[in-house]
Design an enzyme around this catalytic site. Structure first.
Site, PDB file in Angstrom:
ATOM      1  N   LYS A   9      89.463  60.541  78.570  1.00 49.75           N
ATOM      2  CA  LYS A   9      88.048  60.910  79.244  1.00 49.75           C
ATOM      3  C   LYS A   9      87.947  58.719  78.700  1.00 49.75           C
ATOM      4  CE  LYS A   9      85.759  64.611  80.151  1.00 49.75           C
ATOM      5  NZ  LYS A   9      84.619  65.353  79.560  1.00 49.75           N
ATOM      6  N   TYR A  49      85.029  67.335  89.416  1.00 52.80           N
ATOM      7  CA  TYR A  49      84.403  67.923  88.543  1.00 52.80           C
ATOM      8  C   TYR A  49      82.963  68.781  89.689  1.00 52.80           C
ATOM      9  CZ  TYR A  49      84.466  66.117  84.184  1.00 52.80           C
ATOM     10  OH  TYR A  49      85.075  65.662  83.101  1.00 52.80           O
ATOM     11  N   ASN A 112      82.774  64.218  74.888  1.00 48.57           N
ATOM     12  CA  ASN A 112      83.389  65.068  74.359  1.00 48.57           C
ATOM     13  C   ASN A 112      84.957  64.237  74.327  1.00 48.57           C
ATOM     14  OD1 ASN A 112      84.377  65.455  76.927  1.00 48.57           O
ATOM     15  ND2 ASN A 112      83.506  67.953  76.856  1.00 48.57           N
ATOM     16  N   HIS A 115      89.724  66.015  79.132  1.00 43.00           N
ATOM     17  CA  HIS A 115      89.848  67.389  79.763  1.00 43.00           C
ATOM     18  C   HIS A 115      90.676  67.799  80.115  1.00 43.00           C
ATOM     19  CE1 HIS A 115      88.633  69.254  83.830  1.00 43.00           C
ATOM     20  NE2 HIS A 115      89.595  68.924  83.483  1.00 43.00           N
ATOM     21  N   GLU A 126      93.683  70.786  90.266  1.00 45.96           N
ATOM     22  CA  GLU A 126      93.380  69.043  89.426  1.00 45.96           C
ATOM     23  C   GLU A 126      94.532  68.343  89.415  1.00 45.96           C
ATOM     24  OE1 GLU A 126      91.437  70.694  85.445  1.00 45.96           O
ATOM     25  OE2 GLU A 126      89.437  71.214  86.533  1.00 45.96           O
TER      26      GLU A 126
HETATM   27  P1  DAT Z   1      85.004  71.121  79.364  1.00 43.38           P
HETATM   28  O1  DAT Z   1      85.166  69.884  79.662  1.00 43.38           O
HETATM   29  O2  DAT Z   1      85.033  72.015  77.978  1.00 43.38           O
HETATM   30  O3  DAT Z   1      85.921  72.143  80.799  1.00 43.38           O
HETATM   31  P2  DAT Z   1      82.844  72.649  81.467  1.00 43.38           P
HETATM   32  O4  DAT Z   1      83.598  72.623  82.547  1.00 43.38           O
HETATM   33  O5  DAT Z   1      81.801  73.241  80.774  1.00 43.38           O
HETATM   34  O6  DAT Z   1      83.386  72.106  79.832  1.00 43.38           O
HETATM   35  O7  DAT Z   1      81.876  70.800  81.629  1.00 43.38           O
HETATM   36  C1  DAT Z   1      82.697  69.439  82.009  1.00 43.38           C
HETATM   37  C2  DAT Z   1      81.560  68.550  81.121  1.00 43.38           C
HETATM   38  O8  DAT Z   1      80.674  67.482  81.875  1.00 43.38           O
HETATM   39  C3  DAT Z   1      81.851  68.957  79.834  1.00 43.38           C
HETATM   40  O9  DAT Z   1      83.231  67.985  79.376  1.00 43.38           O
HETATM   41  C4  DAT Z   1      80.840  67.443  79.651  1.00 43.38           C
HETATM   42  C5  DAT Z   1      80.555  68.076  80.815  1.00 43.38           C
HETATM   43  N1  DAT Z   1      78.788  69.228  79.841  1.00 43.38           N
HETATM   44  C6  DAT Z   1      78.610  70.351  80.241  1.00 43.38           C
HETATM   45  N2  DAT Z   1      77.765  71.179  79.733  1.00 43.38           N
HETATM   46  C7  DAT Z   1      76.867  70.058  79.215  1.00 43.38           C
HETATM   47  C8  DAT Z   1      76.125  70.215  79.750  1.00 43.38           C
HETATM   48  N3  DAT Z   1      75.123  70.924  78.463  1.00 43.38           N
HETATM   49  N4  DAT Z   1      74.673  68.918  79.447  1.00 43.38           N
HETATM   50  C9  DAT Z   1      75.388  67.637  79.139  1.00 43.38           C
HETATM   51  N5  DAT Z   1      76.624  67.559  79.535  1.00 43.38           N
HETATM   52  C10 DAT Z   1      77.845  68.496  79.513  1.00 43.38           C
HETATM   53 MG    MG Z   2      85.761  72.689  82.476  1.00 41.85          MG
END
Ligand code: DAT
Ligand code: MG
Length: 151
Positions: A9, A49, A112, A115, A126
């Site tokens: 990212k 997303y 973070n 991805h 994706e």
């Molecule tokens: P991942 O990236 O581990 O698959 P995800 O698909 O649940 O996680 O979420 C996509 C992204 O959205 C994640 O990398 C960071 C952001 N995100 C997820 N939960 C969040 C939250 N509670 N607050 C802020 N950003 C969040």
């Molecule tokens: Mg995810």
């Protein structure tokens, strides 16, 4: 063999962590079969997303992922989807295990670093969002007999 989509990212690129991420994937034995640098536009970000579009963090997430260049990859290996998720670590870097990418390099869920696809369905979706078929290369890594007992 399974393929998964992985992306460094904008924060990972800005912090000079591209090599670190790629190195961890390579050292695990996973094979890079596609790789490109791009600056994601809003439409692609919203599509990528889409599952999160009702979440309160959605617009911040789209802003973040479009805030600078990313490095997108297709990574291949046995159980690649699960293996890469394990290498990446929990979504929130503050809770991610030490030894994972997020656990070693991050502090904030909104920054973070990387991805990775979470299922075969999302991997397929994706990969096709980011790569044309002819951008994914079929080749053997020289060390494959030393990574897999059987093909
Ligand atoms: P991942 O990236 O581990 O698959 P995800 O698909 O649940 O996680 O979420 C996509 C992204 O959205 C994640 O990398 C960071 C952001 N995100 C997820 N939960 C969040 C939250 N509670 N607050 C802020 N950003 C969040
Ligand atoms: Mg995810």
């Amino acid at each position: 063999m399974e393929r998964t989509f992985v992306m460094v990212k904008p924060d990972g690129v800005q912090r000079g962590l591209v090599g670190e991420v790629v190195s961890r994937l390579e050292r695990k034995g996973l094979k890079l079969v596609g790789m490109k640098m791009l600056w994601i536009k809003k439409e692609l970000a919203e599509n990528h997303y889409a599952e999160h579009k009702e979440k309160p963090f959605f617009s911040a997430l789209v802003d973040y992922i479009t805030s600078g260049p990313v490095v997108a990859m297709v990574v291949e290996g046995r159980n690649a989807i699960k293996v890469v998720r394990n290498l990446v670590g929990a979504t929130n870097p503050a809770e991610a295990a030490v030894g994972t990418i997020r656990g070693d390099f991050g502090l904030d869920v909104g920054r973070n670093i990387v991805h990775a696809s979470d299922s075969p369905e999302s991997a397929e979706r994706e990969i096709s969002l980011f790569f044309r078929d002819d951008e994914i290369l079929d080749y053997e890594r020289a060390d494959e007999p030393w990574i897999y007992e059987e093909k």
